[in-house]
Structure formats: structure tokens, C-alpha cells
Write a protein that holds these residues in place. Structure first.
Motif: not given
Lengths: 222, 134
Positions: A79-80, B80-81, B96-97, B106-108
Motif C-alpha cells: 500500500n505504501l 522500502a517500508l 541501505g536498501s 530511482e523513486v526511493y
């Protein structure tokens, strides 16, 4: 409005069904069997099979002209991602996320999700209203302003019992809006208003001030 | 440094060994207890069975005193979460992810995460391996 719903579980399906009379709706769902079901019920043009977190799928869905995205899958991480990608890549004006783990609600709001809905927190709020509970009950949130309206029942042993409002030290950004006494009479608090045990106080606060407000209104006398 | 790693697959386990080799303290999390089998017999750190996107689990793993956090599962969205929880809830400075989808990466990255995109790196290395003169 053109509304894209990510996830066709029970929440997504019923949401789409409720909105479809007045809005253009597209539901994105990964599971083909679930897509068939929604297609049968609401019309094949209402559902698209694909991964709503994937930009190619988002493009195919027409995300760039969506007025609102509601990400309502059973997974908070999905969802995020749907909401953050919709904002970052397609500048969708409003994003709504379903929250499964209630601890994520504040984080999601801080990350720029416009509205968050947590069934767990809502039910918790209802239960807490029924229980003698020394805490803040969230009543409503001002999206995008970081403010919350909360309710507190003043415990009998609280330090503020018998005090005038002007002598209550509130955290920065917190404001008392309403005092409801035991008879149910609502009063707008003035600096002279005295707070009694079992009064219900309705206050507005920013998220950071929440804990300080709870302490100010409920801490027991030393 | 004290480093938290989410995901004890081959990547997470390899990373844990590298970091311990450099003298860092490591705690590694996974939702699957058999994933810890990837760790070598020399692993000295803590293994925590639990969901690294959950704030209570991260707290239990020591997130409040962690100097660095690495999200290394196979799931971009989970990574990402968890990274954003580490960054914004626990104020961990070095986060780091791993994000496999180049567009999501790119977005993150744009949102301030230190992202690694294995897809792009592997593609580049594979290209080099076949274009290289013998």
C-alpha cells in the motif's frame, strides 16, 4: 472523479462497488481469479490484472489522470509503495492507504500519504470509549495539517481536577476546544473554566504534542 | 558499528559475514527460521525471528541503538517500508536498501534512501563479462 483502487480483496471490491455509480473506477488486482470475480460483478472494464506497484501497470491503468488512488491491499508495504509511486511518478493529487499494522499509521502520514485508514485503530477507539482508559481517544485527523482532535476523560485522581484552564500547562500546539461535564452539558473552555473529575475534554493537538497533552490532562496528583 | 540486517537469504548472510569480518556487530532478522541456515558457523551476532517491517520487532532487535540498517530481502516493497521505518521512526542515519525494480529504486533514491539496484549492477557486469576481450 477517476479513482484507482489497488487490491480487489473484500475492502477493494466493496469500495469499488460503493463508488461505481458516481465515479469512474478501475481496480488493479494481481490474482486472475479474483479479477474474474470482480469483472463478473462490476463489469470487465472496471478491473485490470497486474501488479499495482509496477510502473508499467500503473501507466496501463491511466494513473496519470487519476484523481485519487486508494491502496487497500492486506499488505502495508504494498500500500505504501502504490501511494509513493503514484505521487512520485504520476503526481496523483490524493492518495489513501489502508493500514493493517496500526503502528504504521503515523509513519505513513509523515511520509505524505494524504489519508490513512486503520480498521484496527478505529475498532480500538470504539473499545477505548467504552472502557475506563487513561489515554487519548483519537476522534478525527486533519489530513495534511498534522493535527488531530482527541478526547480525554479526566480521571478522578488527575492533577488538573479543580484547576482552572489557565493553570493547565499544555504542550506547544495543543488547544482545549470543549469541556463536557457529567450531565452532558458542553462548554467552550475559557481561562476561568474549572475542570472536574469525569469531564470529557476535547482537544486539538499536533502529533508531537500528543504524549505531552495526555500527561497534562491525566497525570495523577503526586 | 552496530548493524541491523533484515533478510537472511544468501545476500543477507553474505553481508553479515563481510560486516563481522570488518569488526562490526551484526543482528540479522528473518521471518523464516530456516533462513538462518544461510549463516556460516562463525556467525557471532544475534538472530531475530520476526518481521523487520514491524516497529516492535525492530525495537526488540535493538533498532534504538543501531548505527546502520540494511534491508536485504527479495521484496522491494518490504525493503522500502522497513528502510523508511528505520529512518523515520528510529532515526537510523545509515539506511541501505536493496530495490530490484530500477524504477522503484530511482523513486526511493529520490526520497532519500541509500538504494542499491542489483538488476542494473548485474546487467552491467554481465555485459562486461561478454564484451571483454579474452
Amino acid at each position: 472523479m477517476f479513482i484507482i483502487v489497488a487490491g480487489a480483496g473484500k475492502v477493494g471490491y466493496h469500495l469499488a462497488r460503493a463508488l461505481i455509480a458516481d465515479h469512474e473506477i478501475l481496480v488493479i488486482e494481481l490474482d486472475p481469479a479474483r479479477c474474474d470475480f470482480v469483472g463478473e460483478e462490476l463489469g470487465a472494464e472496471v478491473v485490470m490484472q497486474g501488479d499495482a506497484c509496477d510502473v508499467a501497470t500503473m501507466e496501463r491503468a491511466g494513473m496519470e489522470r487519476a484523481d485519487l488512488v486508494a491502496a487497500v491491499t492486506g499488505d502495508d508495504d504494498d500500500n505504501l509503495t502504490v501511494c509513493q509511486m503514484a505521487k512520485a511518478k504520476f503526481s496523483v493529487p490524493r492518495t489513501v492507504a489502508r493500514i493493517n499494522n496500526p503502528q504504521n499509521e503515523t509513519l505513513f502520514r509523515n511520509l505524505g500519504i494524504d489519508s490513512t485508514v486503520s480498521a484496527t485503530n478505529l475498532i480500538l477507539g470504539h473499545i477505548e470509549q467504552e472502557l475506563p482508559w487513561r489515554g487519548l481517544i483519537p476522534l478525527m485527523t486533519f489530513r495534511g495539517r498534522g493535527l488531530e482532535i482527541v478526547e480525554v476523560r479526566v480521571p478522578a485522581e488527575a492533577m488538573i481536577v479543580g484547576r482552572a484552564v489557565r493553570n493547565i500547562l499544555l504542550p506547544q500546539g495543543a488547544l482545549l476546544c470543549l469541556v463536557i461535564d457529567g450531565e452532558g452539558t458542553p462548554r467552550l473552555p475559557t481561562p476561568e473554566t474549572t475542570v472536574h473529575a469525569d469531564d470529557i475534554v476535547v482537544a486539538v493537538t499536533n502529533i508531537e504534542g500528543e504524549e505531552g497533552l495526555r500527561e497534562a490532562l491525566t497525570s495523577p496528583r503526586p | 558499528m552496530f548493524v541491523l540486517i533484515m533478510g537472511c537469504g544468501r545476500l543477507g548472510a553474505e553481508l553479515a559475514a563481510l560486516l563481522e569480518g570488518d569488526g562490526h556487530e551484526v543482528t540479522i532478522l528473518d521471518v523464516d527460521k530456516y533462513a538462518f541456515d544461510h549463516l556460516g558457523p562463525d556467525f557471532k551476532g544475534h538472530k531475530i525471528l520476526g518481521d523487520g517491517t514491524d516497529q516492535d520487532t525492530l525495537r526488540r532487535a535493538g533498532a534504538e541503538r543501531a548505527d546502520a540498517f540494511i534491508a536485504a530481502t527479495r521484496g522491494d516493497n518490504r525493503n522500502a517500508l522497513a528502510s523508511q521505518v528505520a529512518r523515520h521512526v528510529f532515526n537510523i542515519k545509515r539506511v541501505g536498501s536493496v530495490i530490484f525494480d530500477p524504477i522503484r529504486e530511482e523513486v526511493y533514491h529520490g526520497l532519500g534512501l541509500r538504494t542499491i539496484n542489483p538488476t542494473k549492477i548485474e546487467a552491467r557486469l554481465l555485459r562486461e563479462s561478454i564484451e571483454r576481450e579474452d
